[in-house]
Design a protein around this motif. Structure first.
Motif, PDB file in Angstrom:
ATOM      1  N   PHE A 197       0.872  -1.175   0.000  1.00  0.00           N
ATOM      2  CA  PHE A 197       0.000   0.000   0.000  1.00  0.00           C
ATOM      3  C   PHE A 197       0.906   1.222   0.000  1.00  0.00           C
ATOM      4  CE2 PHE A 197       0.685  -1.414   4.326  1.00  0.00           C
ATOM      5  CZ  PHE A 197       1.072  -0.269   5.003  1.00  0.00           C
ATOM      6  N   ASP A 198       0.341   2.366  -0.344  1.00  0.00           N
ATOM      7  CA  ASP A 198       1.114   3.597  -0.335  1.00  0.00           C
ATOM      8  C   ASP A 198       1.608   3.882   1.080  1.00  0.00           C
ATOM      9  OD1 ASP A 198       2.311   5.803  -1.366  1.00  0.00           O
ATOM     10  OD2 ASP A 198       0.483   6.968  -1.684  1.00  0.00           O
ATOM     11  N   HIS A 199       2.855   4.365   1.198  1.00  0.00           N
ATOM     12  CA  HIS A 199       3.500   4.653   2.479  1.00  0.00           C
ATOM     13  C   HIS A 199       3.870   3.399   3.270  1.00  0.00           C
ATOM     14  CE1 HIS A 199       0.767   8.217   1.726  1.00  0.00           C
ATOM     15  NE2 HIS A 199       1.982   8.698   1.535  1.00  0.00           N
ATOM     16  N   LEU A 200       3.895   2.260   2.595  1.00  0.00           N
ATOM     17  CA  LEU A 200       4.328   1.017   3.224  1.00  0.00           C
ATOM     18  C   LEU A 200       5.691   1.160   3.897  1.00  0.00           C
ATOM     19  CD1 LEU A 200       4.564  -2.173   3.527  1.00  0.00           C
ATOM     20  CD2 LEU A 200       5.471  -2.156   1.198  1.00  0.00           C
ATOM     21  N   HIS A 201       6.582   1.954   3.298  1.00  0.00           N
ATOM     22  CA  HIS A 201       7.963   2.026   3.790  1.00  0.00           C
ATOM     23  C   HIS A 201       8.051   2.496   5.236  1.00  0.00           C
ATOM     24  CE1 HIS A 201       7.119   6.091   2.199  1.00  0.00           C
ATOM     25  NE2 HIS A 201       8.014   6.517   3.063  1.00  0.00           N
ATOM     26  N   ARG A 202       7.000   3.141   5.764  1.00  0.00           N
ATOM     27  CA  ARG A 202       7.030   3.608   7.153  1.00  0.00           C
ATOM     28  C   ARG A 202       6.661   2.519   8.158  1.00  0.00           C
ATOM     29  NH1 ARG A 202       3.920   8.226   4.982  1.00  0.00           N
ATOM     30  NH2 ARG A 202       5.411   9.772   4.307  1.00  0.00           N
ATOM     31  N   PHE A 203       6.219   1.373   7.667  1.00  0.00           N
ATOM     32  CA  PHE A 203       5.748   0.313   8.561  1.00  0.00           C
ATOM     33  C   PHE A 203       6.442  -1.022   8.311  1.00  0.00           C
ATOM     34  CE2 PHE A 203       2.336   3.392   8.003  1.00  0.00           C
ATOM     35  CZ  PHE A 203       1.966   3.665   9.318  1.00  0.00           C
ATOM     36  N   VAL A 204       7.555  -1.006   7.602  1.00  0.00           N
ATOM     37  CA  VAL A 204       8.211  -2.252   7.200  1.00  0.00           C
ATOM     38  C   VAL A 204       8.579  -3.141   8.386  1.00  0.00           C
ATOM     39  CG1 VAL A 204      10.303  -3.205   6.147  1.00  0.00           C
ATOM     40  CG2 VAL A 204       8.971  -1.465   4.945  1.00  0.00           C
ATOM     41  N   PRO A 205       9.207  -2.644   9.473  1.00  0.00           N
ATOM     42  CA  PRO A 205       9.562  -3.548  10.577  1.00  0.00           C
ATOM     43  C   PRO A 205       8.353  -4.269  11.174  1.00  0.00           C
ATOM     44  CG  PRO A 205      10.759  -1.480  10.788  1.00  0.00           C
ATOM     45  CD  PRO A 205       9.731  -1.282   9.705  1.00  0.00           C
ATOM     46  N   ALA A 206       7.265  -3.539  11.422  1.00  0.00           N
ATOM     47  CA  ALA A 206       6.073  -4.155  12.012  1.00  0.00           C
ATOM     48  C   ALA A 206       5.455  -5.183  11.074  1.00  0.00           C
ATOM     49  CB  ALA A 206       5.035  -3.080  12.357  1.00  0.00           C
ATOM     50  N   LEU A 207       5.413  -4.876   9.784  1.00  0.00           N
ATOM     51  CA  LEU A 207       4.791  -5.793   8.828  1.00  0.00           C
ATOM     52  C   LEU A 207       5.645  -7.029   8.594  1.00  0.00           C
ATOM     53  CD1 LEU A 207       3.347  -3.168   6.338  1.00  0.00           C
ATOM     54  CD2 LEU A 207       2.048  -4.648   7.881  1.00  0.00           C
ATOM     55  N   LEU A 208       6.961  -6.894   8.681  1.00  0.00           N
ATOM     56  CA  LEU A 208       7.822  -8.076   8.597  1.00  0.00           C
ATOM     57  C   LEU A 208       7.565  -9.007   9.774  1.00  0.00           C
ATOM     58  CD1 LEU A 208      11.147  -6.417   7.409  1.00  0.00           C
ATOM     59  CD2 LEU A 208       9.877  -8.165   6.158  1.00  0.00           C
ATOM     60  N   ARG A 209       7.440  -8.433  10.955  1.00  0.00           N
ATOM     61  CA  ARG A 209       7.159  -9.261  12.137  1.00  0.00           C
ATOM     62  C   ARG A 209       5.778  -9.903  12.022  1.00  0.00           C
ATOM     63  NH1 ARG A 209      10.030  -4.795  14.811  1.00  0.00           N
ATOM     64  NH2 ARG A 209      12.038  -5.610  15.545  1.00  0.00           N
ATOM     65  N   ARG A 210       4.849  -9.195  11.410  1.00  0.00           N
ATOM     66  CA  ARG A 210       3.514  -9.757  11.184  1.00  0.00           C
ATOM     67  C   ARG A 210       3.594 -11.048  10.378  1.00  0.00           C
ATOM     68  NH1 ARG A 210       0.159  -9.220   6.599  1.00  0.00           N
ATOM     69  NH2 ARG A 210      -2.092  -9.380   7.027  1.00  0.00           N
ATOM     70  N   GLU A 211       4.538 -11.123   9.453  1.00  0.00           N
ATOM     71  CA  GLU A 211       4.703 -12.304   8.622  1.00  0.00           C
ATOM     72  C   GLU A 211       5.572 -13.374   9.280  1.00  0.00           C
ATOM     73  OE1 GLU A 211       3.127 -12.887   5.792  1.00  0.00           O
ATOM     74  OE2 GLU A 211       2.103 -10.959   5.990  1.00  0.00           O
ATOM     75  N   GLY A 212       6.018 -13.103  10.507  1.00  0.00           N
ATOM     76  CA  GLY A 212       6.817 -14.092  11.229  1.00  0.00           C
ATOM     77  C   GLY A 212       8.310 -13.975  11.025  1.00  0.00           C
ATOM     78  N   TYR A 213       8.769 -12.905  10.377  1.00  0.00           N
ATOM     79  CA  TYR A 213      10.191 -12.736  10.133  1.00  0.00           C
ATOM     80  C   TYR A 213      10.872 -12.088  11.331  1.00  0.00           C
ATOM     81  CZ  TYR A 213       9.050 -13.755   5.285  1.00  0.00           C
ATOM     82  OH  TYR A 213       8.616 -14.357   4.134  1.00  0.00           O
TER      83      TYR A 213
END
Length: 265
Positions: A197-213
């Motif tokens: 989504f637009d502005h994804l780059h501001r939430f990359v750490p949280a979204l990576l953890r969401r995927e289990g990384y």
């Protein structure tokens, strides 16, 4: 938001000579730019100085609909740097869309991103590679995010970032101290698993953890901008970020994961 395309809306202008075949590239360095003609040559040279002889890499610039001399500067740089490839967006779709274009075009299994304004220090990329090696490589840790130890921005920008980071940590339960830092090292596979989504780059750490990384942070340098000026207003970013935060909160609550077994040998 228009997603990046690779057959029409997006034009690729690769260097005439390529030093590496696709299967030889280990690291793809992606630099999104918009109207940064003054910064192209110096930053590209710094990236080469930091990585040449250390790892097999390619450098991908993504010109996000620039209206200045960015395209000409990239054409000139590509003639001198065979590892440089560049993409051009017909119109600006934002930093997150530019990064995604670069990742989709990347040939390396590791992705490094940094801002095109020269404030991120390319010398931090080898430090991130060393940190990744020390923790066991990408099978153990899938991303290393930068934390700007001493920011060289104006007061409004620093306070806007502090407020945004504090609100994000509270709402997401996210321990990332500097989610907006542009310099990162992440596996290509992990990045492409993220919901775009637009502005994804501001939430990359949280979204990576969401995927289990697994994500770790590393203090990095931050430098004053010496050429050009910021393309987006601080308060515009703050308010848009708050709106996006509600969407990310929704995503975080609706991700289900379980252990998967298989009968594959």
């Amino acid at each position: 938001m228009t997603l990046p395309a690779h057959d029409g809306a997006l034009r690729a202008a690769d260097s005439p000579a390529r030093s590496l075949a696709a299967g030889d590239v280990e690291l793809s360095v992606i630099v999104p730019v918009r109207d940064e003609a003054e910064n192209i040559a110096a930053l590209a040279a710094e990236i080469r100085a930091a990585l040449q002889g250390r790892i097999r890499y390619e450098l991908i610039y993504v010109d996000d609909g620039s209206r200045d001399g960015t395209a000409a500067a990239l054409t000139d740089a590509a003639e001198r740097l065979p590892e440089l490839r560049w993409l051009h967006h017909a119109e600006s779709i934002g930093q997150s869309g530019a990064v995604l274009s670069g990742v989709l075009a990347a040939r390396g299994h590791l992705i490094a991103t940094l801002d095109g304004d020269g404030q991120n220090d390319p010398a931090d990329i080898p430090r991130m590679l060393d940190a990744l090696s020390q923790v066991g490589g990408p099978s153990k840790v899938q991303a290393i995010t930068g934390v700007r130890a001493k920011r060289h921005d104006n007061l409004a920008k620093r306070w806007g970032s502090r407020i945004a980071n504090a609100v994000r940590r509270h709402c997401l339960g996210d321990d990332a101290a500097d989610s907006g830092c542009g310099i990162r090292l992440v596996t290509r596979e992990a990045f492409l698993r993220l919901p775009f989504f637009d502005h994804l780059h501001r939430f990359v750490p949280a979204l990576l953890r969401r995927e289990g990384y697994r994500v770790i942070a590393l203090p990095v340098h931050h430098r004053p901008r010496t050429r050009g000026r910021s393309k987006y207003g601080t308060w515009d970013r703050l308010w848009v970020g708050i709106v996006d935060l509600f969407g990310v909160m929704w995503l975080m609550k609706r991700r289900n994961r379980t252990e998967v077994s298989s009968n594959d040998p």
